[in-house]
Motif scaffolding. Structure first.
Motif, PDB file in Angstrom:
ATOM      1  N   GLN A 156      20.093  -9.349   0.591  1.00  0.00           N
ATOM      2  CA  GLN A 156      18.751  -8.945   1.053  1.00  0.00           C
ATOM      3  C   GLN A 156      17.782 -10.131   1.058  1.00  0.00           C
ATOM      4  O   GLN A 156      16.874 -10.186   1.893  1.00  0.00           O
ATOM      5  CB  GLN A 156      18.179  -7.846   0.142  1.00  0.00           C
ATOM      6  N   CYS A 192      15.862 -10.017  -4.001  1.00  0.00           N
ATOM      7  CA  CYS A 192      16.077  -8.899  -3.075  1.00  0.00           C
ATOM      8  C   CYS A 192      15.050  -8.973  -1.945  1.00  0.00           C
ATOM      9  O   CYS A 192      14.556 -10.045  -1.613  1.00  0.00           O
ATOM     10  CB  CYS A 192      16.031  -7.561  -3.802  1.00  0.00           C
ATOM     11  N   MET A 249      22.766   1.956   4.295  1.00  0.00           N
ATOM     12  CA  MET A 249      21.730   0.915   4.212  1.00  0.00           C
ATOM     13  C   MET A 249      21.330   0.313   5.557  1.00  0.00           C
ATOM     14  O   MET A 249      21.026  -0.869   5.649  1.00  0.00           O
ATOM     15  CB  MET A 249      22.133  -0.160   3.183  1.00  0.00           C
ATOM     16  N   ALA A 287      10.384  -2.655  -7.109  1.00  0.00           N
ATOM     17  CA  ALA A 287      11.071  -1.760  -8.044  1.00  0.00           C
ATOM     18  C   ALA A 287      11.590  -0.537  -7.297  1.00  0.00           C
ATOM     19  O   ALA A 287      11.023  -0.121  -6.283  1.00  0.00           O
ATOM     20  CB  ALA A 287      10.128  -1.306  -9.149  1.00  0.00           C
ATOM     21  N   ASP A 288      12.676   0.003  -7.822  1.00  0.00           N
ATOM     22  CA  ASP A 288      13.231   1.255  -7.286  1.00  0.00           C
ATOM     23  C   ASP A 288      12.834   2.460  -8.128  1.00  0.00           C
ATOM     24  O   ASP A 288      12.798   3.592  -7.639  1.00  0.00           O
ATOM     25  CB  ASP A 288      14.750   1.166  -7.199  1.00  0.00           C
ATOM     26  N   ASN A 343      15.556  -2.198 -10.628  1.00  0.00           N
ATOM     27  CA  ASN A 343      15.440  -2.891  -9.343  1.00  0.00           C
ATOM     28  C   ASN A 343      16.801  -3.501  -9.021  1.00  0.00           C
ATOM     29  O   ASN A 343      17.757  -3.387  -9.811  1.00  0.00           O
ATOM     30  CB  ASN A 343      14.334  -3.958  -9.417  1.00  0.00           C
ATOM     31  N   LYS A 344      16.895  -4.150  -7.883  1.00  0.00           N
ATOM     32  CA  LYS A 344      18.165  -4.720  -7.409  1.00  0.00           C
ATOM     33  C   LYS A 344      18.884  -5.501  -8.505  1.00  0.00           C
ATOM     34  O   LYS A 344      18.255  -6.264  -9.235  1.00  0.00           O
ATOM     35  CB  LYS A 344      17.865  -5.614  -6.207  1.00  0.00           C
ATOM     36  N   ARG A 396      16.752   0.475   3.968  1.00  0.00           N
ATOM     37  CA  ARG A 396      16.905   0.338   2.516  1.00  0.00           C
ATOM     38  C   ARG A 396      15.575  -0.148   1.950  1.00  0.00           C
ATOM     39  O   ARG A 396      14.665  -0.484   2.696  1.00  0.00           O
ATOM     40  CB  ARG A 396      18.102  -0.539   2.126  1.00  0.00           C
ATOM     41  N   GLY A 397      15.497  -0.203   0.607  1.00  0.00           N
ATOM     42  CA  GLY A 397      14.209  -0.496  -0.028  1.00  0.00           C
ATOM     43  C   GLY A 397      13.565   0.837  -0.374  1.00  0.00           C
ATOM     44  O   GLY A 397      13.451   1.713   0.502  1.00  0.00           O
ATOM     45  N   ALA A 398      13.155   0.979  -1.631  1.00  0.00           N
ATOM     46  CA  ALA A 398      12.752   2.305  -2.123  1.00  0.00           C
ATOM     47  C   ALA A 398      11.682   2.995  -1.255  1.00  0.00           C
ATOM     48  O   ALA A 398      11.879   4.141  -0.817  1.00  0.00           O
ATOM     49  CB  ALA A 398      12.304   2.190  -3.573  1.00  0.00           C
ATOM     50  N   THR A 401       5.637  -4.793  -0.954  1.00  0.00           N
ATOM     51  CA  THR A 401       5.079  -4.694  -2.306  1.00  0.00           C
ATOM     52  C   THR A 401       5.004  -6.120  -2.900  1.00  0.00           C
ATOM     53  O   THR A 401       3.952  -6.738  -2.867  1.00  0.00           O
ATOM     54  CB  THR A 401       5.927  -3.748  -3.173  1.00  0.00           C
ATOM     55  N   ARG A 419      20.907   8.561  -1.805  1.00  0.00           N
ATOM     56  CA  ARG A 419      21.087   7.445  -2.776  1.00  0.00           C
ATOM     57  C   ARG A 419      20.383   7.864  -4.075  1.00  0.00           C
ATOM     58  O   ARG A 419      19.323   8.489  -4.013  1.00  0.00           O
ATOM     59  CB  ARG A 419      20.492   6.132  -2.248  1.00  0.00           C
TER      60      ARG A 419
HETATM   61  O1  MRU Z   1      19.742  -1.586  -2.242  1.00  0.00           O
HETATM   62  P1  MRU Z   1      18.379  -1.808  -1.675  1.00  0.00           P
HETATM   63  O2  MRU Z   1      18.310  -2.931  -0.680  1.00  0.00           O
HETATM   64  O3  MRU Z   1      17.769  -0.530  -1.162  1.00  0.00           O
HETATM   65  O4  MRU Z   1      17.523  -2.260  -2.926  1.00  0.00           O
HETATM   66  C1  MRU Z   1      16.180  -2.566  -2.720  1.00  0.00           C
HETATM   67  C2  MRU Z   1      15.516  -3.117  -3.900  1.00  0.00           C
HETATM   68  O5  MRU Z   1      16.058  -3.192  -4.984  1.00  0.00           O
HETATM   69  C3  MRU Z   1      14.066  -3.513  -3.726  1.00  0.00           C
HETATM   70  O6  MRU Z   1      13.756  -4.621  -4.503  1.00  0.00           O
HETATM   71  C4  MRU Z   1      13.204  -2.321  -4.165  1.00  0.00           C
HETATM   72  O7  MRU Z   1      13.583  -1.169  -3.485  1.00  0.00           O
HETATM   73  C5  MRU Z   1      11.775  -2.567  -3.974  1.00  0.00           C
HETATM   74  S1  MRU Z   1      11.381  -2.484  -2.280  1.00  0.00           S
HETATM   75  C6  MRU Z   1       9.720  -2.524  -2.065  1.00  0.00           C
END
Ligand code: MRU
Length: 356
Positions: free
Chosen positions: A204, A165, A57, A244-245, A255-256, A60-62, A177, A97
């Motif tokens: 985060q 997050c 990480m 969202a992931d 999501n987180k 990180r973040g999708a 986003t 991941r």
């Molecule tokens: O574990 P992370 O920090 O990668 O998780 C990120 C999230 O859950 C974010 O909310 C998600 O990826 C949306 S990012 C635009």
């Protein structure tokens, strides 16, 4: 040693989660483990380093993970001595991941370009892949700006907005986003107060959302995760918005971890709960949230705080990194192709149809 960002960042800002160097030879990452105390850029020169950076990480973040993966494929094309070695490197990046579907999506897109470039010399192949990865990065930023403008209409002037997050510039190619929607509303002249919940265990919200919003001059207040219920109860939160992931075909949102709780609180207090995500986060191969693989991370992230043990030695912890919010709790979904409101298999299908 701190690396330097390229002269022009595709993020559109003077900071960026991820960029490809001007000579296509390395990827520059802002090491997000160190924020907000240190703003350090690191330089990655190979795909194995990219796998590690995604897993641990640093990035990180999708959407940001997807872009980093695409740039990682460029590094693989530079280094691999055979197509079998290239395939192995690319597979490893795609599996770094499991939950953020943007990672797989970006790798598949890069694999198609690599296939089309088969037979070309290494130099041309790398140049084609670098062009595709930069294009993917630019499209992500453009998508964020479009969904930001669409979503901003749903944020009333004077609203207090909870976010969970970090779904901002740091989690994407740039702009963000959920935070992109907030940015667009403020750019349109609305006055917003943003509440960033801390987002245990990785913080985060407290570290990253607060960093980027404060840096850009927004009114941001950090709260503990436990505080959201009473703020909703006191009428001090007008709405919640998150990223969202992965979004399933029926509109369930991964999501987180903790997002589901925020959605429940918003529903209980009759407040809207919105999700903002690019189409690359919608997963055609996932019918519903039950089918989403939830990443399980090290128990130490829960048992320790800032590297110091907090729970008794010998006690177990579980650490799912994400949760799934059922579509029925999502008031609206903002994407670059339009808004799904309410979120149903039909409205999600219409958004996906815009890709065909
Ligand atoms: O574990 P992370 O920090 O990668 O998780 C990120 C999230 O859950 C974010 O909310 C998600 O990826 C949306 S990012 C635009």
């Amino acid at each position: 040693m701190s690396a330097k960002l390229p002269a022009v960042c595709l993020s559109g800002a003077d900071y960026s989660a991820v960029e490809l160097s001007d000579d296509d030879a390395s990827v520059i990452l802002l090491d997000q483990r160190l924020l907000p105390l240190e703003e350090l850029y690191v330089e990655l020169r190979g795909p194995a380093e990219m796998v590690r950076a995604i897993r641990e990480m640093w990035v990180r973040g999708a959407p940001a993970i997807g872009i980093a993966a695409a740039y990682g494929v460029v590094l693989a094309a530079r280094m691999a001595e055979s197509s079998a070695e290239f395939d192995t490197m690319v597979e490893a990046i795609g599996e770094a991941r499991p939950t953020a579907v943007n990672l797989r999506w970006a790798v598949e897109r890069m694999k198609r370009v690599a296939k089309a470039a088969h037979g070309l010399g290494r130099h041309e192949r790398v140049a084609l892949l670098a062009a595709e990865a930069r294009q993917l990065h630019r499209q992500d930023v453009a998508a964020n700006r479009t969904m930001g403008a669409l979503g901003a209409q749903y944020l009333p002037d004077g609203a207090s907005v909870l976010t969970h997050c970090n779904a901002g510039a740091l989690a994407t190619g740039g702009y963000g986003t959920a935070l992109g929607v907030i940015r667009a509303a403020v750019e349109a002249g609305k006055r917003l107060r943003v509440f960033a919940d801390e987002t245990r265990p990785w913080l985060q919200g407290a570290r990253l959302t607060a960093w980027e919003l404060a840096r850009d001059g927004f009114d941001v207040t950090v709260i503990s995760d436990n505080c959201a219920a009473s703020l909703f109860g006191q009428g001090r939160l007008g709405l919640a918005i998150v990223g969202a992931d992965r979004i399933a075909l029926n509109g369930d949102v991964a999501n987180k971890v903790g997002t589901y709780g925020v959605a429940c609180l918003a529903r209980l207090h009759d407040r809207p709960f919105y999700v903002a995500a690019p189409l690359s986060t919608l997963d055609r191969s996932t019918p519903s949230g039950d089918a989403i693989t939830i990443e399980q991370r090290e128990p130490a992230e829960v048992l320790e705080f800032a590297g110091r043990r907090m729970a008794p030695v010998g006690v177990a912890a579980i650490n799912p990194s994400f949760d799934v919010t059922p579509a029925r709790l999502v008031s609206g979904l903002f994407t670059e192709a339009g808004v799904a409101l309410p979120v149903t298999p039909e409205s999600v299908g219409r958004l996906l149809g815009s890709l065909d």
